[in-house]
Design a protein around this motif. Sequence first.
Motif, PDB file in Angstrom:
ATOM      1  N   VAL A 178       0.871  -1.176   0.000  1.00 38.17           N
ATOM      2  CA  VAL A 178       0.000   0.000   0.000  1.00 38.17           C
ATOM      3  C   VAL A 178       0.906   1.224   0.000  1.00 38.17           C
ATOM      4  N   ARG A 179       1.042   1.864  -1.147  1.00 36.90           N
ATOM      5  CA  ARG A 179       2.027   2.932  -1.296  1.00 36.90           C
ATOM      6  C   ARG A 179       1.415   4.324  -1.306  1.00 36.90           C
ATOM      7  N   ASP A 180       0.107   4.399  -1.229  1.00 36.13           N
ATOM      8  CA  ASP A 180      -0.537   5.707  -1.303  1.00 36.13           C
ATOM      9  C   ASP A 180      -1.468   5.952  -0.123  1.00 36.13           C
ATOM     10  N   ALA A 181      -1.121   5.444   1.040  1.00 34.60           N
ATOM     11  CA  ALA A 181      -1.946   5.706   2.219  1.00 34.60           C
ATOM     12  C   ALA A 181      -1.965   7.204   2.499  1.00 34.60           C
ATOM     13  N   LEU A 182      -3.146   7.720   2.769  1.00 36.14           N
ATOM     14  CA  LEU A 182      -3.322   9.161   2.894  1.00 36.14           C
ATOM     15  C   LEU A 182      -2.889   9.678   4.271  1.00 36.14           C
ATOM     16  N   PRO A 183      -2.621  10.958   4.370  1.00 34.92           N
ATOM     17  CA  PRO A 183      -2.219  11.550   5.657  1.00 34.92           C
ATOM     18  C   PRO A 183      -3.422  11.863   6.538  1.00 34.92           C
ATOM     19  N   TYR A 184      -4.303  10.882   6.683  1.00 32.65           N
ATOM     20  CA  TYR A 184      -5.478  10.988   7.542  1.00 32.65           C
ATOM     21  C   TYR A 184      -5.381   9.913   8.611  1.00 32.65           C
ATOM     22  N   PHE A 185      -5.748  10.276   9.831  1.00 28.55           N
ATOM     23  CA  PHE A 185      -5.631   9.345  10.944  1.00 28.55           C
ATOM     24  C   PHE A 185      -6.931   9.329  11.738  1.00 28.55           C
ATOM     25  N   ARG A 186      -7.415   8.134  12.026  1.00 28.06           N
ATOM     26  CA  ARG A 186      -8.591   7.989  12.882  1.00 28.06           C
ATOM     27  C   ARG A 186      -8.166   7.351  14.200  1.00 28.06           C
ATOM     28  N   PHE A 187      -8.435   8.038  15.298  1.00 32.25           N
ATOM     29  CA  PHE A 187      -8.088   7.519  16.612  1.00 32.25           C
ATOM     30  C   PHE A 187      -8.923   6.277  16.924  1.00 32.25           C
ATOM     31  N   PRO A 188      -8.309   5.223  17.442  1.00 33.65           N
ATOM     32  CA  PRO A 188      -9.100   4.070  17.899  1.00 33.65           C
ATOM     33  C   PRO A 188     -10.167   4.512  18.895  1.00 33.65           C
ATOM     34  N   GLY A 189     -11.386   4.069  18.669  1.00 31.55           N
ATOM     35  CA  GLY A 189     -12.490   4.479  19.519  1.00 31.55           C
ATOM     36  C   GLY A 189     -12.894   5.927  19.332  1.00 31.55           C
ATOM     37  N   GLY A 190     -12.187   6.637  18.452  1.00 30.97           N
ATOM     38  CA  GLY A 190     -12.436   8.065  18.287  1.00 30.97           C
ATOM     39  C   GLY A 190     -11.927   8.903  19.454  1.00 30.97           C
ATOM     40  N   CYS A 191     -11.224   8.281  20.400  1.00 34.57           N
ATOM     41  CA  CYS A 191     -10.821   8.965  21.631  1.00 34.57           C
ATOM     42  C   CYS A 191      -9.545   9.778  21.414  1.00 34.57           C
ATOM     43  N   HIS A 192      -9.622  11.072  21.688  1.00 35.41           N
ATOM     44  CA  HIS A 192      -8.447  11.912  21.594  1.00 35.41           C
ATOM     45  C   HIS A 192      -8.597  13.087  22.550  1.00 35.41           C
ATOM     46  N   ASP A 193      -7.479  13.682  22.872  1.00 35.91           N
ATOM     47  CA  ASP A 193      -7.460  14.863  23.724  1.00 35.91           C
ATOM     48  C   ASP A 193      -6.306  15.755  23.265  1.00 35.91           C
ATOM     49  N   ARG A 194      -6.123  16.847  23.959  1.00 38.80           N
ATOM     50  CA  ARG A 194      -5.067  17.799  23.564  1.00 38.80           C
ATOM     51  C   ARG A 194      -3.689  17.133  23.583  1.00 38.80           C
ATOM     52  N   ARG A 195      -3.468  16.277  24.553  1.00 37.93           N
ATOM     53  CA  ARG A 195      -2.157  15.614  24.657  1.00 37.93           C
ATOM     54  C   ARG A 195      -1.888  14.747  23.432  1.00 37.93           C
ATOM     55  N   SER A 196      -2.878  13.953  22.996  1.00 33.38           N
ATOM     56  CA  SER A 196      -2.670  13.081  21.840  1.00 33.38           C
ATOM     57  C   SER A 196      -2.589  13.883  20.544  1.00 33.38           C
ATOM     58  N   LEU A 197      -3.355  14.957  20.449  1.00 31.54           N
ATOM     59  CA  LEU A 197      -3.264  15.807  19.256  1.00 31.54           C
ATOM     60  C   LEU A 197      -1.889  16.456  19.174  1.00 31.54           C
ATOM     61  N   ARG A 198      -1.333  16.818  20.312  1.00 31.15           N
ATOM     62  CA  ARG A 198       0.001  17.411  20.329  1.00 31.15           C
ATOM     63  C   ARG A 198       1.058  16.362  19.976  1.00 31.15           C
ATOM     64  N   ALA A 199       0.877  15.132  20.444  1.00 33.54           N
ATOM     65  CA  ALA A 199       1.865  14.085  20.193  1.00 33.54           C
ATOM     66  C   ALA A 199       2.004  13.765  18.706  1.00 33.54           C
ATOM     67  N   LEU A 200       0.922  13.947  17.948  1.00 32.13           N
ATOM     68  CA  LEU A 200       0.945  13.618  16.520  1.00 32.13           C
ATOM     69  C   LEU A 200       1.182  14.829  15.631  1.00 32.13           C
ATOM     70  N   SER A 201       1.370  15.993  16.222  1.00 27.33           N
ATOM     71  CA  SER A 201       1.430  17.220  15.425  1.00 27.33           C
ATOM     72  C   SER A 201       2.554  17.202  14.397  1.00 27.33           C
ATOM     73  N   GLY A 202       3.666  16.559  14.703  1.00 23.77           N
ATOM     74  CA  GLY A 202       4.781  16.543  13.759  1.00 23.77           C
ATOM     75  C   GLY A 202       4.547  15.688  12.535  1.00 23.77           C
ATOM     76  N   LEU A 203       3.532  14.851  12.546  1.00 18.43           N
ATOM     77  CA  LEU A 203       3.258  13.967  11.413  1.00 18.43           C
ATOM     78  C   LEU A 203       2.505  14.663  10.288  1.00 18.43           C
ATOM     79  N   LYS A 204       1.925  15.813  10.569  1.00 15.44           N
ATOM     80  CA  LYS A 204       1.168  16.574   9.567  1.00 15.44           C
ATOM     81  C   LYS A 204       0.010  15.765   8.992  1.00 15.44           C
ATOM     82  N   VAL A 205      -0.670  15.040   9.863  1.00 13.25           N
ATOM     83  CA  VAL A 205      -1.870  14.324   9.452  1.00 13.25           C
ATOM     84  C   VAL A 205      -3.100  15.111   9.904  1.00 13.25           C
ATOM     85  N   THR A 206      -4.230  14.827   9.275  1.00 13.77           N
ATOM     86  CA  THR A 206      -5.516  15.345   9.721  1.00 13.77           C
ATOM     87  C   THR A 206      -6.257  14.219  10.420  1.00 13.77           C
TER      88      THR A 206
END
Length: 287
Positions: A178-206
């Motif tokens: 799979v060579r064209d996976a998009l820069p989109y990320f879905r949190f397992p369970g949809g669970c996220h908070d400011r800490r997890s959003l900050r942890a992934l900020s360098g990946l430039k995903v939505t």
Amino acid sequence: MIASVRRAAAVCVLAACTAAPSSCGAQRAPHIPARPAPSASAAPSRPPTLAPGPAGLTPVFSHGPRTRGRVVALTFDADMTAGQGPRAAAGEHFDNPGLIAALRALKVPATVFMTGRWAEQYPDQARAIARDPLFEVANHSYSHYAFTGDCYGLPTVPEERMRADVERAYTAFRKAGVRDALPYFRFPGGCHDRRSLRALSGLKVTAVQWDVVGGDAFATDADAVARQVLDGVRPGSVVVLHCTRSAAPVTERAVRAVVPELRARGYRFVKVSALIGAANGRPTLEK
């Protein structure tokens, strides 16, 4: 109120069932590679993303514009946790080829949020989905462990390993072809908070959430799932369903009921990337 409870319960049951006691074993992998630059004569191919949120946090997308026509995105979570290999070896089906075949037969574009462990278990299917122009593949983590505490009973990924877990999924995709996976990320369970959003900020995903819960998790009544989707869809909606036979056995039948009814109501199906592009002000949604 009843629909809200049912939706929450469905997500809870699926997340709790897919939890596994083993460690996710995430290791730091290379960063997500940038897509090759298009040639001068080619149209830009980089998928649309949202701008970072306040303080550079990972942006979160839940639905498209409500005033850009009757469009809806069906999304399917291909769930498999890091520790479910023995269950798959014993015959449990975490895939759903019948559902994918139905989407093809109905000519419905869709976005599949895939865990890295799922791609490892079903590399041929992962590759076939990614190569089909009807579909797009996005990231649902490697381990399907939670990125917050108290997320429907799921084990949690430590903050210092969150980014590595997402990167490991992209590595698993590449190994599966799979060579064209998009820069989109879905949190397992949809669970996220400011800490997890900050942890992934360098990946430039939505981060992609939803505004319609299909309620197919462990459902046995396809008609009830179809009604829940049809009752919830609005212009620009993102619907979350599942691509896992053992956890969502009636999804294919529900989709076969939902698609013609929504088309009769004037809706057109698009991928999540089209909705994000519309949110960025692109002039038209994909056909």
